[in-house]
Scaffold this motif. Structure first.
Motif, PDB file in Angstrom:
ATOM      1  N   PRO A 176       3.691  -0.521  -4.910  1.00 34.95           N
ATOM      2  CA  PRO A 176       4.026   0.709  -5.636  1.00 34.95           C
ATOM      3  C   PRO A 176       3.182   0.876  -6.892  1.00 34.95           C
ATOM      4  CG  PRO A 176       6.009  -0.496  -5.020  1.00 34.95           C
ATOM      5  CD  PRO A 176       4.855  -1.423  -4.802  1.00 34.95           C
ATOM      6  N   MET A 177       2.762   2.110  -7.136  1.00 34.42           N
ATOM      7  CA  MET A 177       1.970   2.428  -8.317  1.00 34.42           C
ATOM      8  C   MET A 177       2.762   3.225  -9.332  1.00 34.42           C
ATOM      9  SD  MET A 177      -1.661   3.320  -6.497  1.00 34.42           S
ATOM     10  CE  MET A 177      -2.558   3.118  -8.036  1.00 34.42           C
ATOM     11  N   GLY A 183      10.219  12.087 -10.139  1.00 33.67           N
ATOM     12  CA  GLY A 183      10.957  10.912  -9.710  1.00 33.67           C
ATOM     13  C   GLY A 183      11.457  10.957  -8.281  1.00 33.67           C
ATOM     14  N   ASP A 184      11.034  11.950  -7.486  1.00 29.84           N
ATOM     15  CA  ASP A 184      11.532  12.081  -6.116  1.00 29.84           C
ATOM     16  C   ASP A 184      10.674  11.336  -5.094  1.00 29.84           C
ATOM     17  OD1 ASP A 184      13.673  13.603  -6.859  1.00 29.84           O
ATOM     18  OD2 ASP A 184      12.742  15.526  -6.372  1.00 29.84           O
ATOM     19  N   GLU A 185       9.517  10.869  -5.487  1.00 27.74           N
ATOM     20  CA  GLU A 185       8.638  10.107  -4.603  1.00 27.74           C
ATOM     21  C   GLU A 185       8.076   8.905  -5.344  1.00 27.74           C
ATOM     22  OE1 GLU A 185       8.906  14.236  -3.359  1.00 27.74           O
ATOM     23  OE2 GLU A 185       7.831  13.473  -5.108  1.00 27.74           O
ATOM     24  N   VAL A 186       7.554   7.956  -4.555  1.00 31.90           N
ATOM     25  CA  VAL A 186       6.880   6.783  -5.110  1.00 31.90           C
ATOM     26  C   VAL A 186       5.496   6.697  -4.484  1.00 31.90           C
ATOM     27  CG1 VAL A 186       6.855   4.264  -5.229  1.00 31.90           C
ATOM     28  CG2 VAL A 186       9.005   5.504  -5.548  1.00 31.90           C
ATOM     29  N   LEU A 187       4.482   6.583  -5.310  1.00 28.71           N
ATOM     30  CA  LEU A 187       3.114   6.422  -4.836  1.00 28.71           C
ATOM     31  C   LEU A 187       2.840   4.944  -4.632  1.00 28.71           C
ATOM     32  CD1 LEU A 187       0.454   8.000  -4.274  1.00 28.71           C
ATOM     33  CD2 LEU A 187      -0.225   7.457  -6.628  1.00 28.71           C
ATOM     34  N   ALA A 188       2.220   4.593  -3.494  1.00 28.88           N
ATOM     35  CA  ALA A 188       1.957   3.189  -3.184  1.00 28.88           C
ATOM     36  C   ALA A 188       0.644   3.054  -2.439  1.00 28.88           C
ATOM     37  CB  ALA A 188       3.093   2.600  -2.347  1.00 28.88           C
ATOM     38  N   THR A 189       0.086   1.845  -2.459  1.00 31.43           N
ATOM     39  CA  THR A 189      -1.084   1.528  -1.648  1.00 31.43           C
ATOM     40  C   THR A 189      -0.685   0.544  -0.556  1.00 31.43           C
ATOM     41  OG1 THR A 189      -1.762  -0.284  -3.109  1.00 31.43           O
ATOM     42  CG2 THR A 189      -2.692   1.894  -3.556  1.00 31.43           C
ATOM     43  N   ARG A 190      -1.439   0.562   0.548  1.00 38.21           N
ATOM     44  CA  ARG A 190      -1.181  -0.345   1.665  1.00 38.21           C
ATOM     45  C   ARG A 190      -2.516  -0.861   2.201  1.00 38.21           C
ATOM     46  NH1 ARG A 190       2.186   2.181   6.393  1.00 38.21           N
ATOM     47  NH2 ARG A 190       3.837   1.955   4.822  1.00 38.21           N
ATOM     48  N   GLN A 191      -2.639  -2.168   2.263  1.00 37.36           N
ATOM     49  CA  GLN A 191      -3.838  -2.791   2.806  1.00 37.36           C
ATOM     50  C   GLN A 191      -3.785  -2.730   4.328  1.00 37.36           C
ATOM     51  OE1 GLN A 191      -6.184  -4.346   0.645  1.00 37.36           O
ATOM     52  NE2 GLN A 191      -7.586  -4.551   2.378  1.00 37.36           N
ATOM     53  N   LYS A 192      -4.846  -2.192   4.961  1.00 37.63           N
ATOM     54  CA  LYS A 192      -4.903  -2.060   6.405  1.00 37.63           C
ATOM     55  C   LYS A 192      -5.632  -3.244   7.034  1.00 37.63           C
ATOM     56  CE  LYS A 192      -3.670   1.410   8.004  1.00 37.63           C
ATOM     57  NZ  LYS A 192      -2.321   1.818   8.483  1.00 37.63           N
ATOM     58  N   SER A 193      -5.464  -3.416   8.335  1.00 43.05           N
ATOM     59  CA  SER A 193      -6.079  -4.541   9.047  1.00 43.05           C
ATOM     60  C   SER A 193      -7.599  -4.471   9.045  1.00 43.05           C
ATOM     61  CB  SER A 193      -5.567  -4.588  10.494  1.00 43.05           C
ATOM     62  OG  SER A 193      -5.873  -3.383  11.173  1.00 43.05           O
ATOM     63  N   ASP A 194      -8.159  -3.270   8.866  1.00 47.10           N
ATOM     64  CA  ASP A 194      -9.628  -3.131   8.831  1.00 47.10           C
ATOM     65  C   ASP A 194     -10.172  -3.225   7.404  1.00 47.10           C
ATOM     66  OD1 ASP A 194      -8.706  -0.786   7.757  1.00 47.10           O
ATOM     67  OD2 ASP A 194      -9.771   0.545   9.136  1.00 47.10           O
ATOM     68  N   ASN A 195      -9.322  -3.739   6.476  1.00 47.11           N
ATOM     69  CA  ASN A 195      -9.699  -3.938   5.068  1.00 47.11           C
ATOM     70  C   ASN A 195      -9.866  -2.647   4.279  1.00 47.11           C
ATOM     71  OD1 ASN A 195      -9.674  -6.776   5.118  1.00 47.11           O
ATOM     72  ND2 ASN A 195     -11.740  -6.826   5.996  1.00 47.11           N
TER      73      ASN A 195
END
Length: 325
Positions: A176-177, A183-195
């Protein structure tokens, strides 16, 4: 390692929002929370000195209820040379604090001053407060508990700050960032299998409302702020040899830039974006060092549509125990 300074930011209208009337948004009550450092260029809490709240009127208020030291999974004190204090967060509007309670490790959310405290579980139990992160929504009504550094991936939690109800979970592995402006959403990053890295906006229902693999956004180490619509990301583009610092909007649903970048006329320094009172966009700048024993923070109103800025606040934190005024 520089001691974390948790900044209560002031106000500014985002692109497309109607400008607020003069004086419509109040200044933050709390500027920042500060744990005095007596370790020089590494963090070591000053002996016997509790957390302090630094108020808008210049006063320092002791806050001994908050735990000073981060802990390991077994509850022992984390290595003071490498690790910072226990988590402590101030909402963007300066009205609410979230911290780890010293006597039992439970997380507390409290409106300040004089508000009722909501006592939550000891989220760091079995994990270590060193590995949890607390983030408040801009108005302090919601708390995000995340485990981005934990050895075992755990889902993040979005909690109602008034009654402790869990409103949503963020998938384990997502980092989460921060909250959107409302406040109704949360921004996040996700590491993928292809980097590659995917940028996702999660609704409070837990499902992604928008996502994209914008390497052009993530790879430049830009500061990001999710707008109230849940899919427009304001991006602070860092200075390069060819251009000054810029602000630009990226649309997660359209998977592309929205509009042109706007230059920000401000000397480069450690900078970031955040949301203040009433969903207003803010730019903050920091400068200083542990060696110098000081850290100065500037808070600006930023108009994302034009790049125009206006200074709203400036304050300096010195190492050691704050002096009474």
């Amino acid at each position: 390692m520089r001691v974390k300074i948790i900044t209560a930011l002031a106000a500014l209208a985002v692109a497309g929002a109607a400008p607020a009337a003069a004086g419509a948004a109040k200044d933050p009550v709390i500027r920042t929370a500060h744990l005095p450092n007596c370790g020089g260029d590494y963090f070591m809490p000053c002996k016997g000195a509790p957390w302090h709240l630094y108020l808008r009127d210049g006063r320092w208020v002791k806050f001994p209820d908050a735990a000073r030291y981060a802990t390991e999974a077994d509850g022992s004190r984390a290595d003071e040379v490498e690790d910072g204090p226990a988590p402590f967060q101030v909402s963007g509007d300066g009205s609410t604090i979230a911290y780890v309670r010293a006597r039992d490790g439970r997380v507390v959310v409290k409106r300040w001053p004089g508000g009722k405290a909501t006592v939550l579980p000891a989220y760091g139990k079995g994990v270590g407060t060193k590995y949890i992160e607390l983030q408040l929504s801009p108005d302090g009504s919601r708390l995000l508990v995340a485990y981005p550094e934990a050895a075992k991936k755990r889902p993040g939690l979005v909690v109602d700050a008034a009654d402790g109800t869990t409103l949503a979970t963020i998938p384990a592995g997502d980092v989460p960032m921060g909250f959107s402006a409302d406040g109704d959403e949360v921004l996040a990053t996700r590491q993928k299998s292809d980097n590659t890295v995917e940028l996702i906006a999660h609704s409070l229902g837990g499902e992604p409302v928008a996502d994209t693999p914008p390497q052009v956004v993530v790879s430049i180490h830009a500061s990001l702020a999710l707008a109230a619509d849940g899919h427009t990301v304001l991006v602070l583009l860092p200075t390069t040899d060819k251009r000054p610092e810029q602000v630009r909007a990226y649309d997660l649903q359209a998977r592309g830039w929205a509009g042109k970048a706007k230059a920000i006329k401000l000397k480069p320094a450690t900078q970031g974006l955040g949301w203040g009172p009433r969903g207003r966009l803010e730019l903050y700048r920091g400068d200083g060092s542990d060696e110098e024993g000081r850290w100065t923070t500037w808070v600006y109103a930023l108009d994302a549509a034009t790049g125009a800025i206006k200074q709203l606040d400036k304050y300096t934190i010195f190492a050691g125990v704050p002096k009474k005024r």
